[in-house]
Design a protein around this motif. Structure first.
Motif, PDB file in Angstrom:
ATOM      1  N   SER A  19    -119.761  75.087  35.937  1.00 51.77           N
ATOM      2  CA  SER A  19    -120.588  74.341  34.991  1.00 51.77           C
ATOM      3  C   SER A  19    -121.970  74.986  34.884  1.00 51.77           C
ATOM      4  N   LYS A  20    -122.427  75.187  33.658  1.00 51.98           N
ATOM      5  CA  LYS A  20    -123.755  75.773  33.450  1.00 51.98           C
ATOM      6  C   LYS A  20    -124.863  74.792  33.799  1.00 51.98           C
ATOM      7  N   VAL A  21    -124.600  73.501  33.597  1.00 49.79           N
ATOM      8  CA  VAL A  21    -125.613  72.483  33.905  1.00 49.79           C
ATOM      9  C   VAL A  21    -125.853  72.419  35.414  1.00 49.79           C
ATOM     10  N   VAL A  22    -124.780  72.491  36.193  1.00 46.83           N
ATOM     11  CA  VAL A  22    -124.916  72.484  37.656  1.00 46.83           C
ATOM     12  C   VAL A  22    -125.643  73.753  38.106  1.00 46.83           C
ATOM     13  N   ALA A  23    -125.338  74.896  37.485  1.00 48.59           N
ATOM     14  CA  ALA A  23    -126.019  76.150  37.816  1.00 48.59           C
ATOM     15  C   ALA A  23    -127.513  76.031  37.532  1.00 48.59           C
ATOM     16  N   LYS A  24    -127.845  75.398  36.420  1.00 50.80           N
ATOM     17  CA  LYS A  24    -129.254  75.197  36.064  1.00 50.80           C
ATOM     18  C   LYS A  24    -129.934  74.284  37.084  1.00 50.80           C
ATOM     19  N   PHE A  25    -129.213  73.241  37.512  1.00 53.59           N
ATOM     20  CA  PHE A  25    -129.761  72.311  38.489  1.00 53.59           C
ATOM     21  C   PHE A  25    -129.989  73.005  39.831  1.00 53.59           C
ATOM     22  N   ILE A  26    -129.050  73.860  40.234  1.00 57.31           N
ATOM     23  CA  ILE A  26    -129.207  74.616  41.480  1.00 57.31           C
ATOM     24  C   ILE A  26    -130.454  75.488  41.395  1.00 57.31           C
ATOM     25  N   ASN A  27    -130.653  76.138  40.246  1.00 59.74           N
ATOM     26  CA  ASN A  27    -131.841  76.977  40.070  1.00 59.74           C
ATOM     27  C   ASN A  27    -133.123  76.148  40.114  1.00 59.74           C
ATOM     28  N   MET A  28    -133.050  74.895  39.621  1.00 59.23           N
ATOM     29  CA  MET A  28    -134.231  74.034  39.655  1.00 59.23           C
ATOM     30  C   MET A  28    -134.549  73.567  41.074  1.00 59.23           C
ATOM     31  N   VAL A  29    -133.514  73.309  41.852  1.00 62.67           N
ATOM     32  CA  VAL A  29    -133.707  72.832  43.225  1.00 62.67           C
ATOM     33  C   VAL A  29    -134.181  73.967  44.128  1.00 62.67           C
ATOM     34  N   LEU A  59    -118.584  65.424  39.620  1.00 59.22           N
ATOM     35  CA  LEU A  59    -119.184  65.991  38.417  1.00 59.22           C
ATOM     36  C   LEU A  59    -119.315  64.941  37.312  1.00 59.22           C
ATOM     37  N   LYS A  60    -118.318  64.047  37.203  1.00 58.98           N
ATOM     38  CA  LYS A  60    -118.389  62.964  36.208  1.00 58.98           C
ATOM     39  C   LYS A  60    -119.569  62.051  36.488  1.00 58.98           C
ATOM     40  N   VAL A  61    -119.762  61.738  37.759  1.00 56.51           N
ATOM     41  CA  VAL A  61    -120.883  60.880  38.164  1.00 56.51           C
ATOM     42  C   VAL A  61    -122.202  61.561  37.807  1.00 56.51           C
ATOM     43  N   PHE A  62    -122.286  62.866  38.089  1.00 57.08           N
ATOM     44  CA  PHE A  62    -123.502  63.637  37.804  1.00 57.08           C
ATOM     45  C   PHE A  62    -123.805  63.645  36.302  1.00 57.08           C
ATOM     46  N   TYR A  63    -122.776  63.902  35.484  1.00 55.39           N
ATOM     47  CA  TYR A  63    -122.982  63.932  34.031  1.00 55.39           C
ATOM     48  C   TYR A  63    -123.375  62.561  33.486  1.00 55.39           C
ATOM     49  N   LYS A  64    -122.791  61.499  34.035  1.00 51.58           N
ATOM     50  CA  LYS A  64    -123.129  60.133  33.603  1.00 51.58           C
ATOM     51  C   LYS A  64    -124.578  59.818  33.972  1.00 51.58           C
ATOM     52  N   ALA A  65    -124.984  60.228  35.178  1.00 48.89           N
ATOM     53  CA  ALA A  65    -126.369  60.024  35.621  1.00 48.89           C
ATOM     54  C   ALA A  65    -127.335  60.784  34.715  1.00 48.89           C
ATOM     55  N   LEU A  66    -126.967  62.018  34.358  1.00 48.75           N
ATOM     56  CA  LEU A  66    -127.804  62.814  33.454  1.00 48.75           C
ATOM     57  C   LEU A  66    -127.939  62.150  32.095  1.00 48.75           C
ATOM     58  N   ASP A  67    -126.808  61.658  31.580  1.00 49.49           N
ATOM     59  CA  ASP A  67    -126.834  61.017  30.269  1.00 49.49           C
ATOM     60  C   ASP A  67    -127.680  59.750  30.303  1.00 49.49           C
ATOM     61  N   ASN A  68    -127.627  59.008  31.413  1.00 48.29           N
ATOM     62  CA  ASN A  68    -128.448  57.804  31.541  1.00 48.29           C
ATOM     63  C   ASN A  68    -129.934  58.144  31.608  1.00 48.29           C
ATOM     64  N   ALA A  69    -130.275  59.237  32.286  1.00 52.66           N
ATOM     65  CA  ALA A  69    -131.677  59.594  32.495  1.00 52.66           C
ATOM     66  C   ALA A  69    -132.270  60.390  31.339  1.00 52.66           C
ATOM     67  N   ARG A  70    -131.432  60.891  30.442  1.00 57.29           N
ATOM     68  CA  ARG A  70    -131.905  61.772  29.368  1.00 57.29           C
ATOM     69  C   ARG A  70    -132.700  60.992  28.321  1.00 57.29           C
ATOM     70  N   PRO A  71    -133.947  61.422  28.039  1.00 58.06           N
ATOM     71  CA  PRO A  71    -134.735  60.735  27.009  1.00 58.06           C
ATOM     72  C   PRO A  71    -134.252  61.102  25.607  1.00 58.06           C
ATOM     73  N   ARG A  72    -134.260  60.128  24.713  1.00 60.01           N
ATOM     74  CA  ARG A  72    -133.882  60.371  23.320  1.00 60.01           C
ATOM     75  C   ARG A  72    -135.109  60.636  22.454  1.00 60.01           C
ATOM     76  N   SER A  98    -132.685  69.092  30.329  1.00 57.18           N
ATOM     77  CA  SER A  98    -133.651  69.767  31.200  1.00 57.18           C
ATOM     78  C   SER A  98    -134.668  68.778  31.759  1.00 57.18           C
ATOM     79  N   ILE A  99    -135.149  67.886  30.894  1.00 62.86           N
ATOM     80  CA  ILE A  99    -136.126  66.887  31.335  1.00 62.86           C
ATOM     81  C   ILE A  99    -135.498  65.966  32.377  1.00 62.86           C
ATOM     82  N   ALA A 100    -134.260  65.516  32.122  1.00 62.49           N
ATOM     83  CA  ALA A 100    -133.577  64.622  33.068  1.00 62.49           C
ATOM     84  C   ALA A 100    -133.372  65.310  34.420  1.00 62.49           C
ATOM     85  N   LEU A 101    -132.959  66.575  34.405  1.00 62.71           N
ATOM     86  CA  LEU A 101    -132.780  67.323  35.648  1.00 62.71           C
ATOM     87  C   LEU A 101    -134.100  67.423  36.410  1.00 62.71           C
TER      88      LEU A 101
END
Length: 156
Positions: A19-29, A59-72, A98-101
């Motif tokens: 997953s590219k999103v997880v890779a991005k999160f790893i780079n952020m951490v 991964l489903k939990v992570f994506y759901k958390a991201l979607d909940n935290a993502r600003p519109r 990116s903002i949610a991460l």
């Protein structure tokens, strides 16, 4: 003469989830270039999430958390005739993720007394449930955008 836009480098997906999103999160951490340490933290947090949610796919939990935290919506300052207005604008999907991460990482990092792995798992879990610091931050951002809706006509 102006130069063209810089070509964006393509991020390779992570090894475990592809997953590219997880890779991005790893780079952020990651801090101080220690990617293997960041991978241990993120993958360990995903393992803890599996235990907390009884969900086989973290991964489903992570994506759901991201979607909940993502600003519109968010506000951007615009100068018009000597005054600066906070103009509400819609957030593109990539920027919202990116903002949610960033929020999840920062609020987890701000907690004290536990290893980063546990703090990260707690923050992702609270975002998954629709509560916690990053959800409050999203709501505050939306409230600010709503309050400044009168200045929406300054958007260009």
């Amino acid at each position: 003469m102006r130069r063209g836009n810089k070509k964006r480098r393509e991020l390779k997906p992570d090894a475990k989830f592809n997953s590219k999103v997880v890779a991005k999160f790893i780079n952020m951490v990651m801090s101080k270039g220690k990617k293997s340490m960041a991978e241990k933290i993120v993958y360990g947090a995903f393992e803890k999430l599996k235990d907390k949610t009884n969900e086989p796919d973290a991964l489903k939990v992570f994506y759901k958390a991201l979607d909940n935290a993502r600003p519109r919506l968010e506000v951007k300052p615009r100068r018009v005739g000597g005054a600066t207005y906070q103009v509400p604008i819609e957030v593109k999907h990539d920027r919202g993720v990116s903002i949610a991460l960033r929020w999840i990482r920062d609020f987890a990092d701000g907690k004290k007394g536990k290893p980063m792995l546990e703090k990260l798992a707690d923050e992702i879990f609270s975002a998954y449930k629709g509560e916690g610091a990053c959800i409050k931050k999203r709501d505050d951002t939306h409230k600010m955008a709503e309050a400044n809706k009168a200045f929406a006509h300054f958007r260009w």
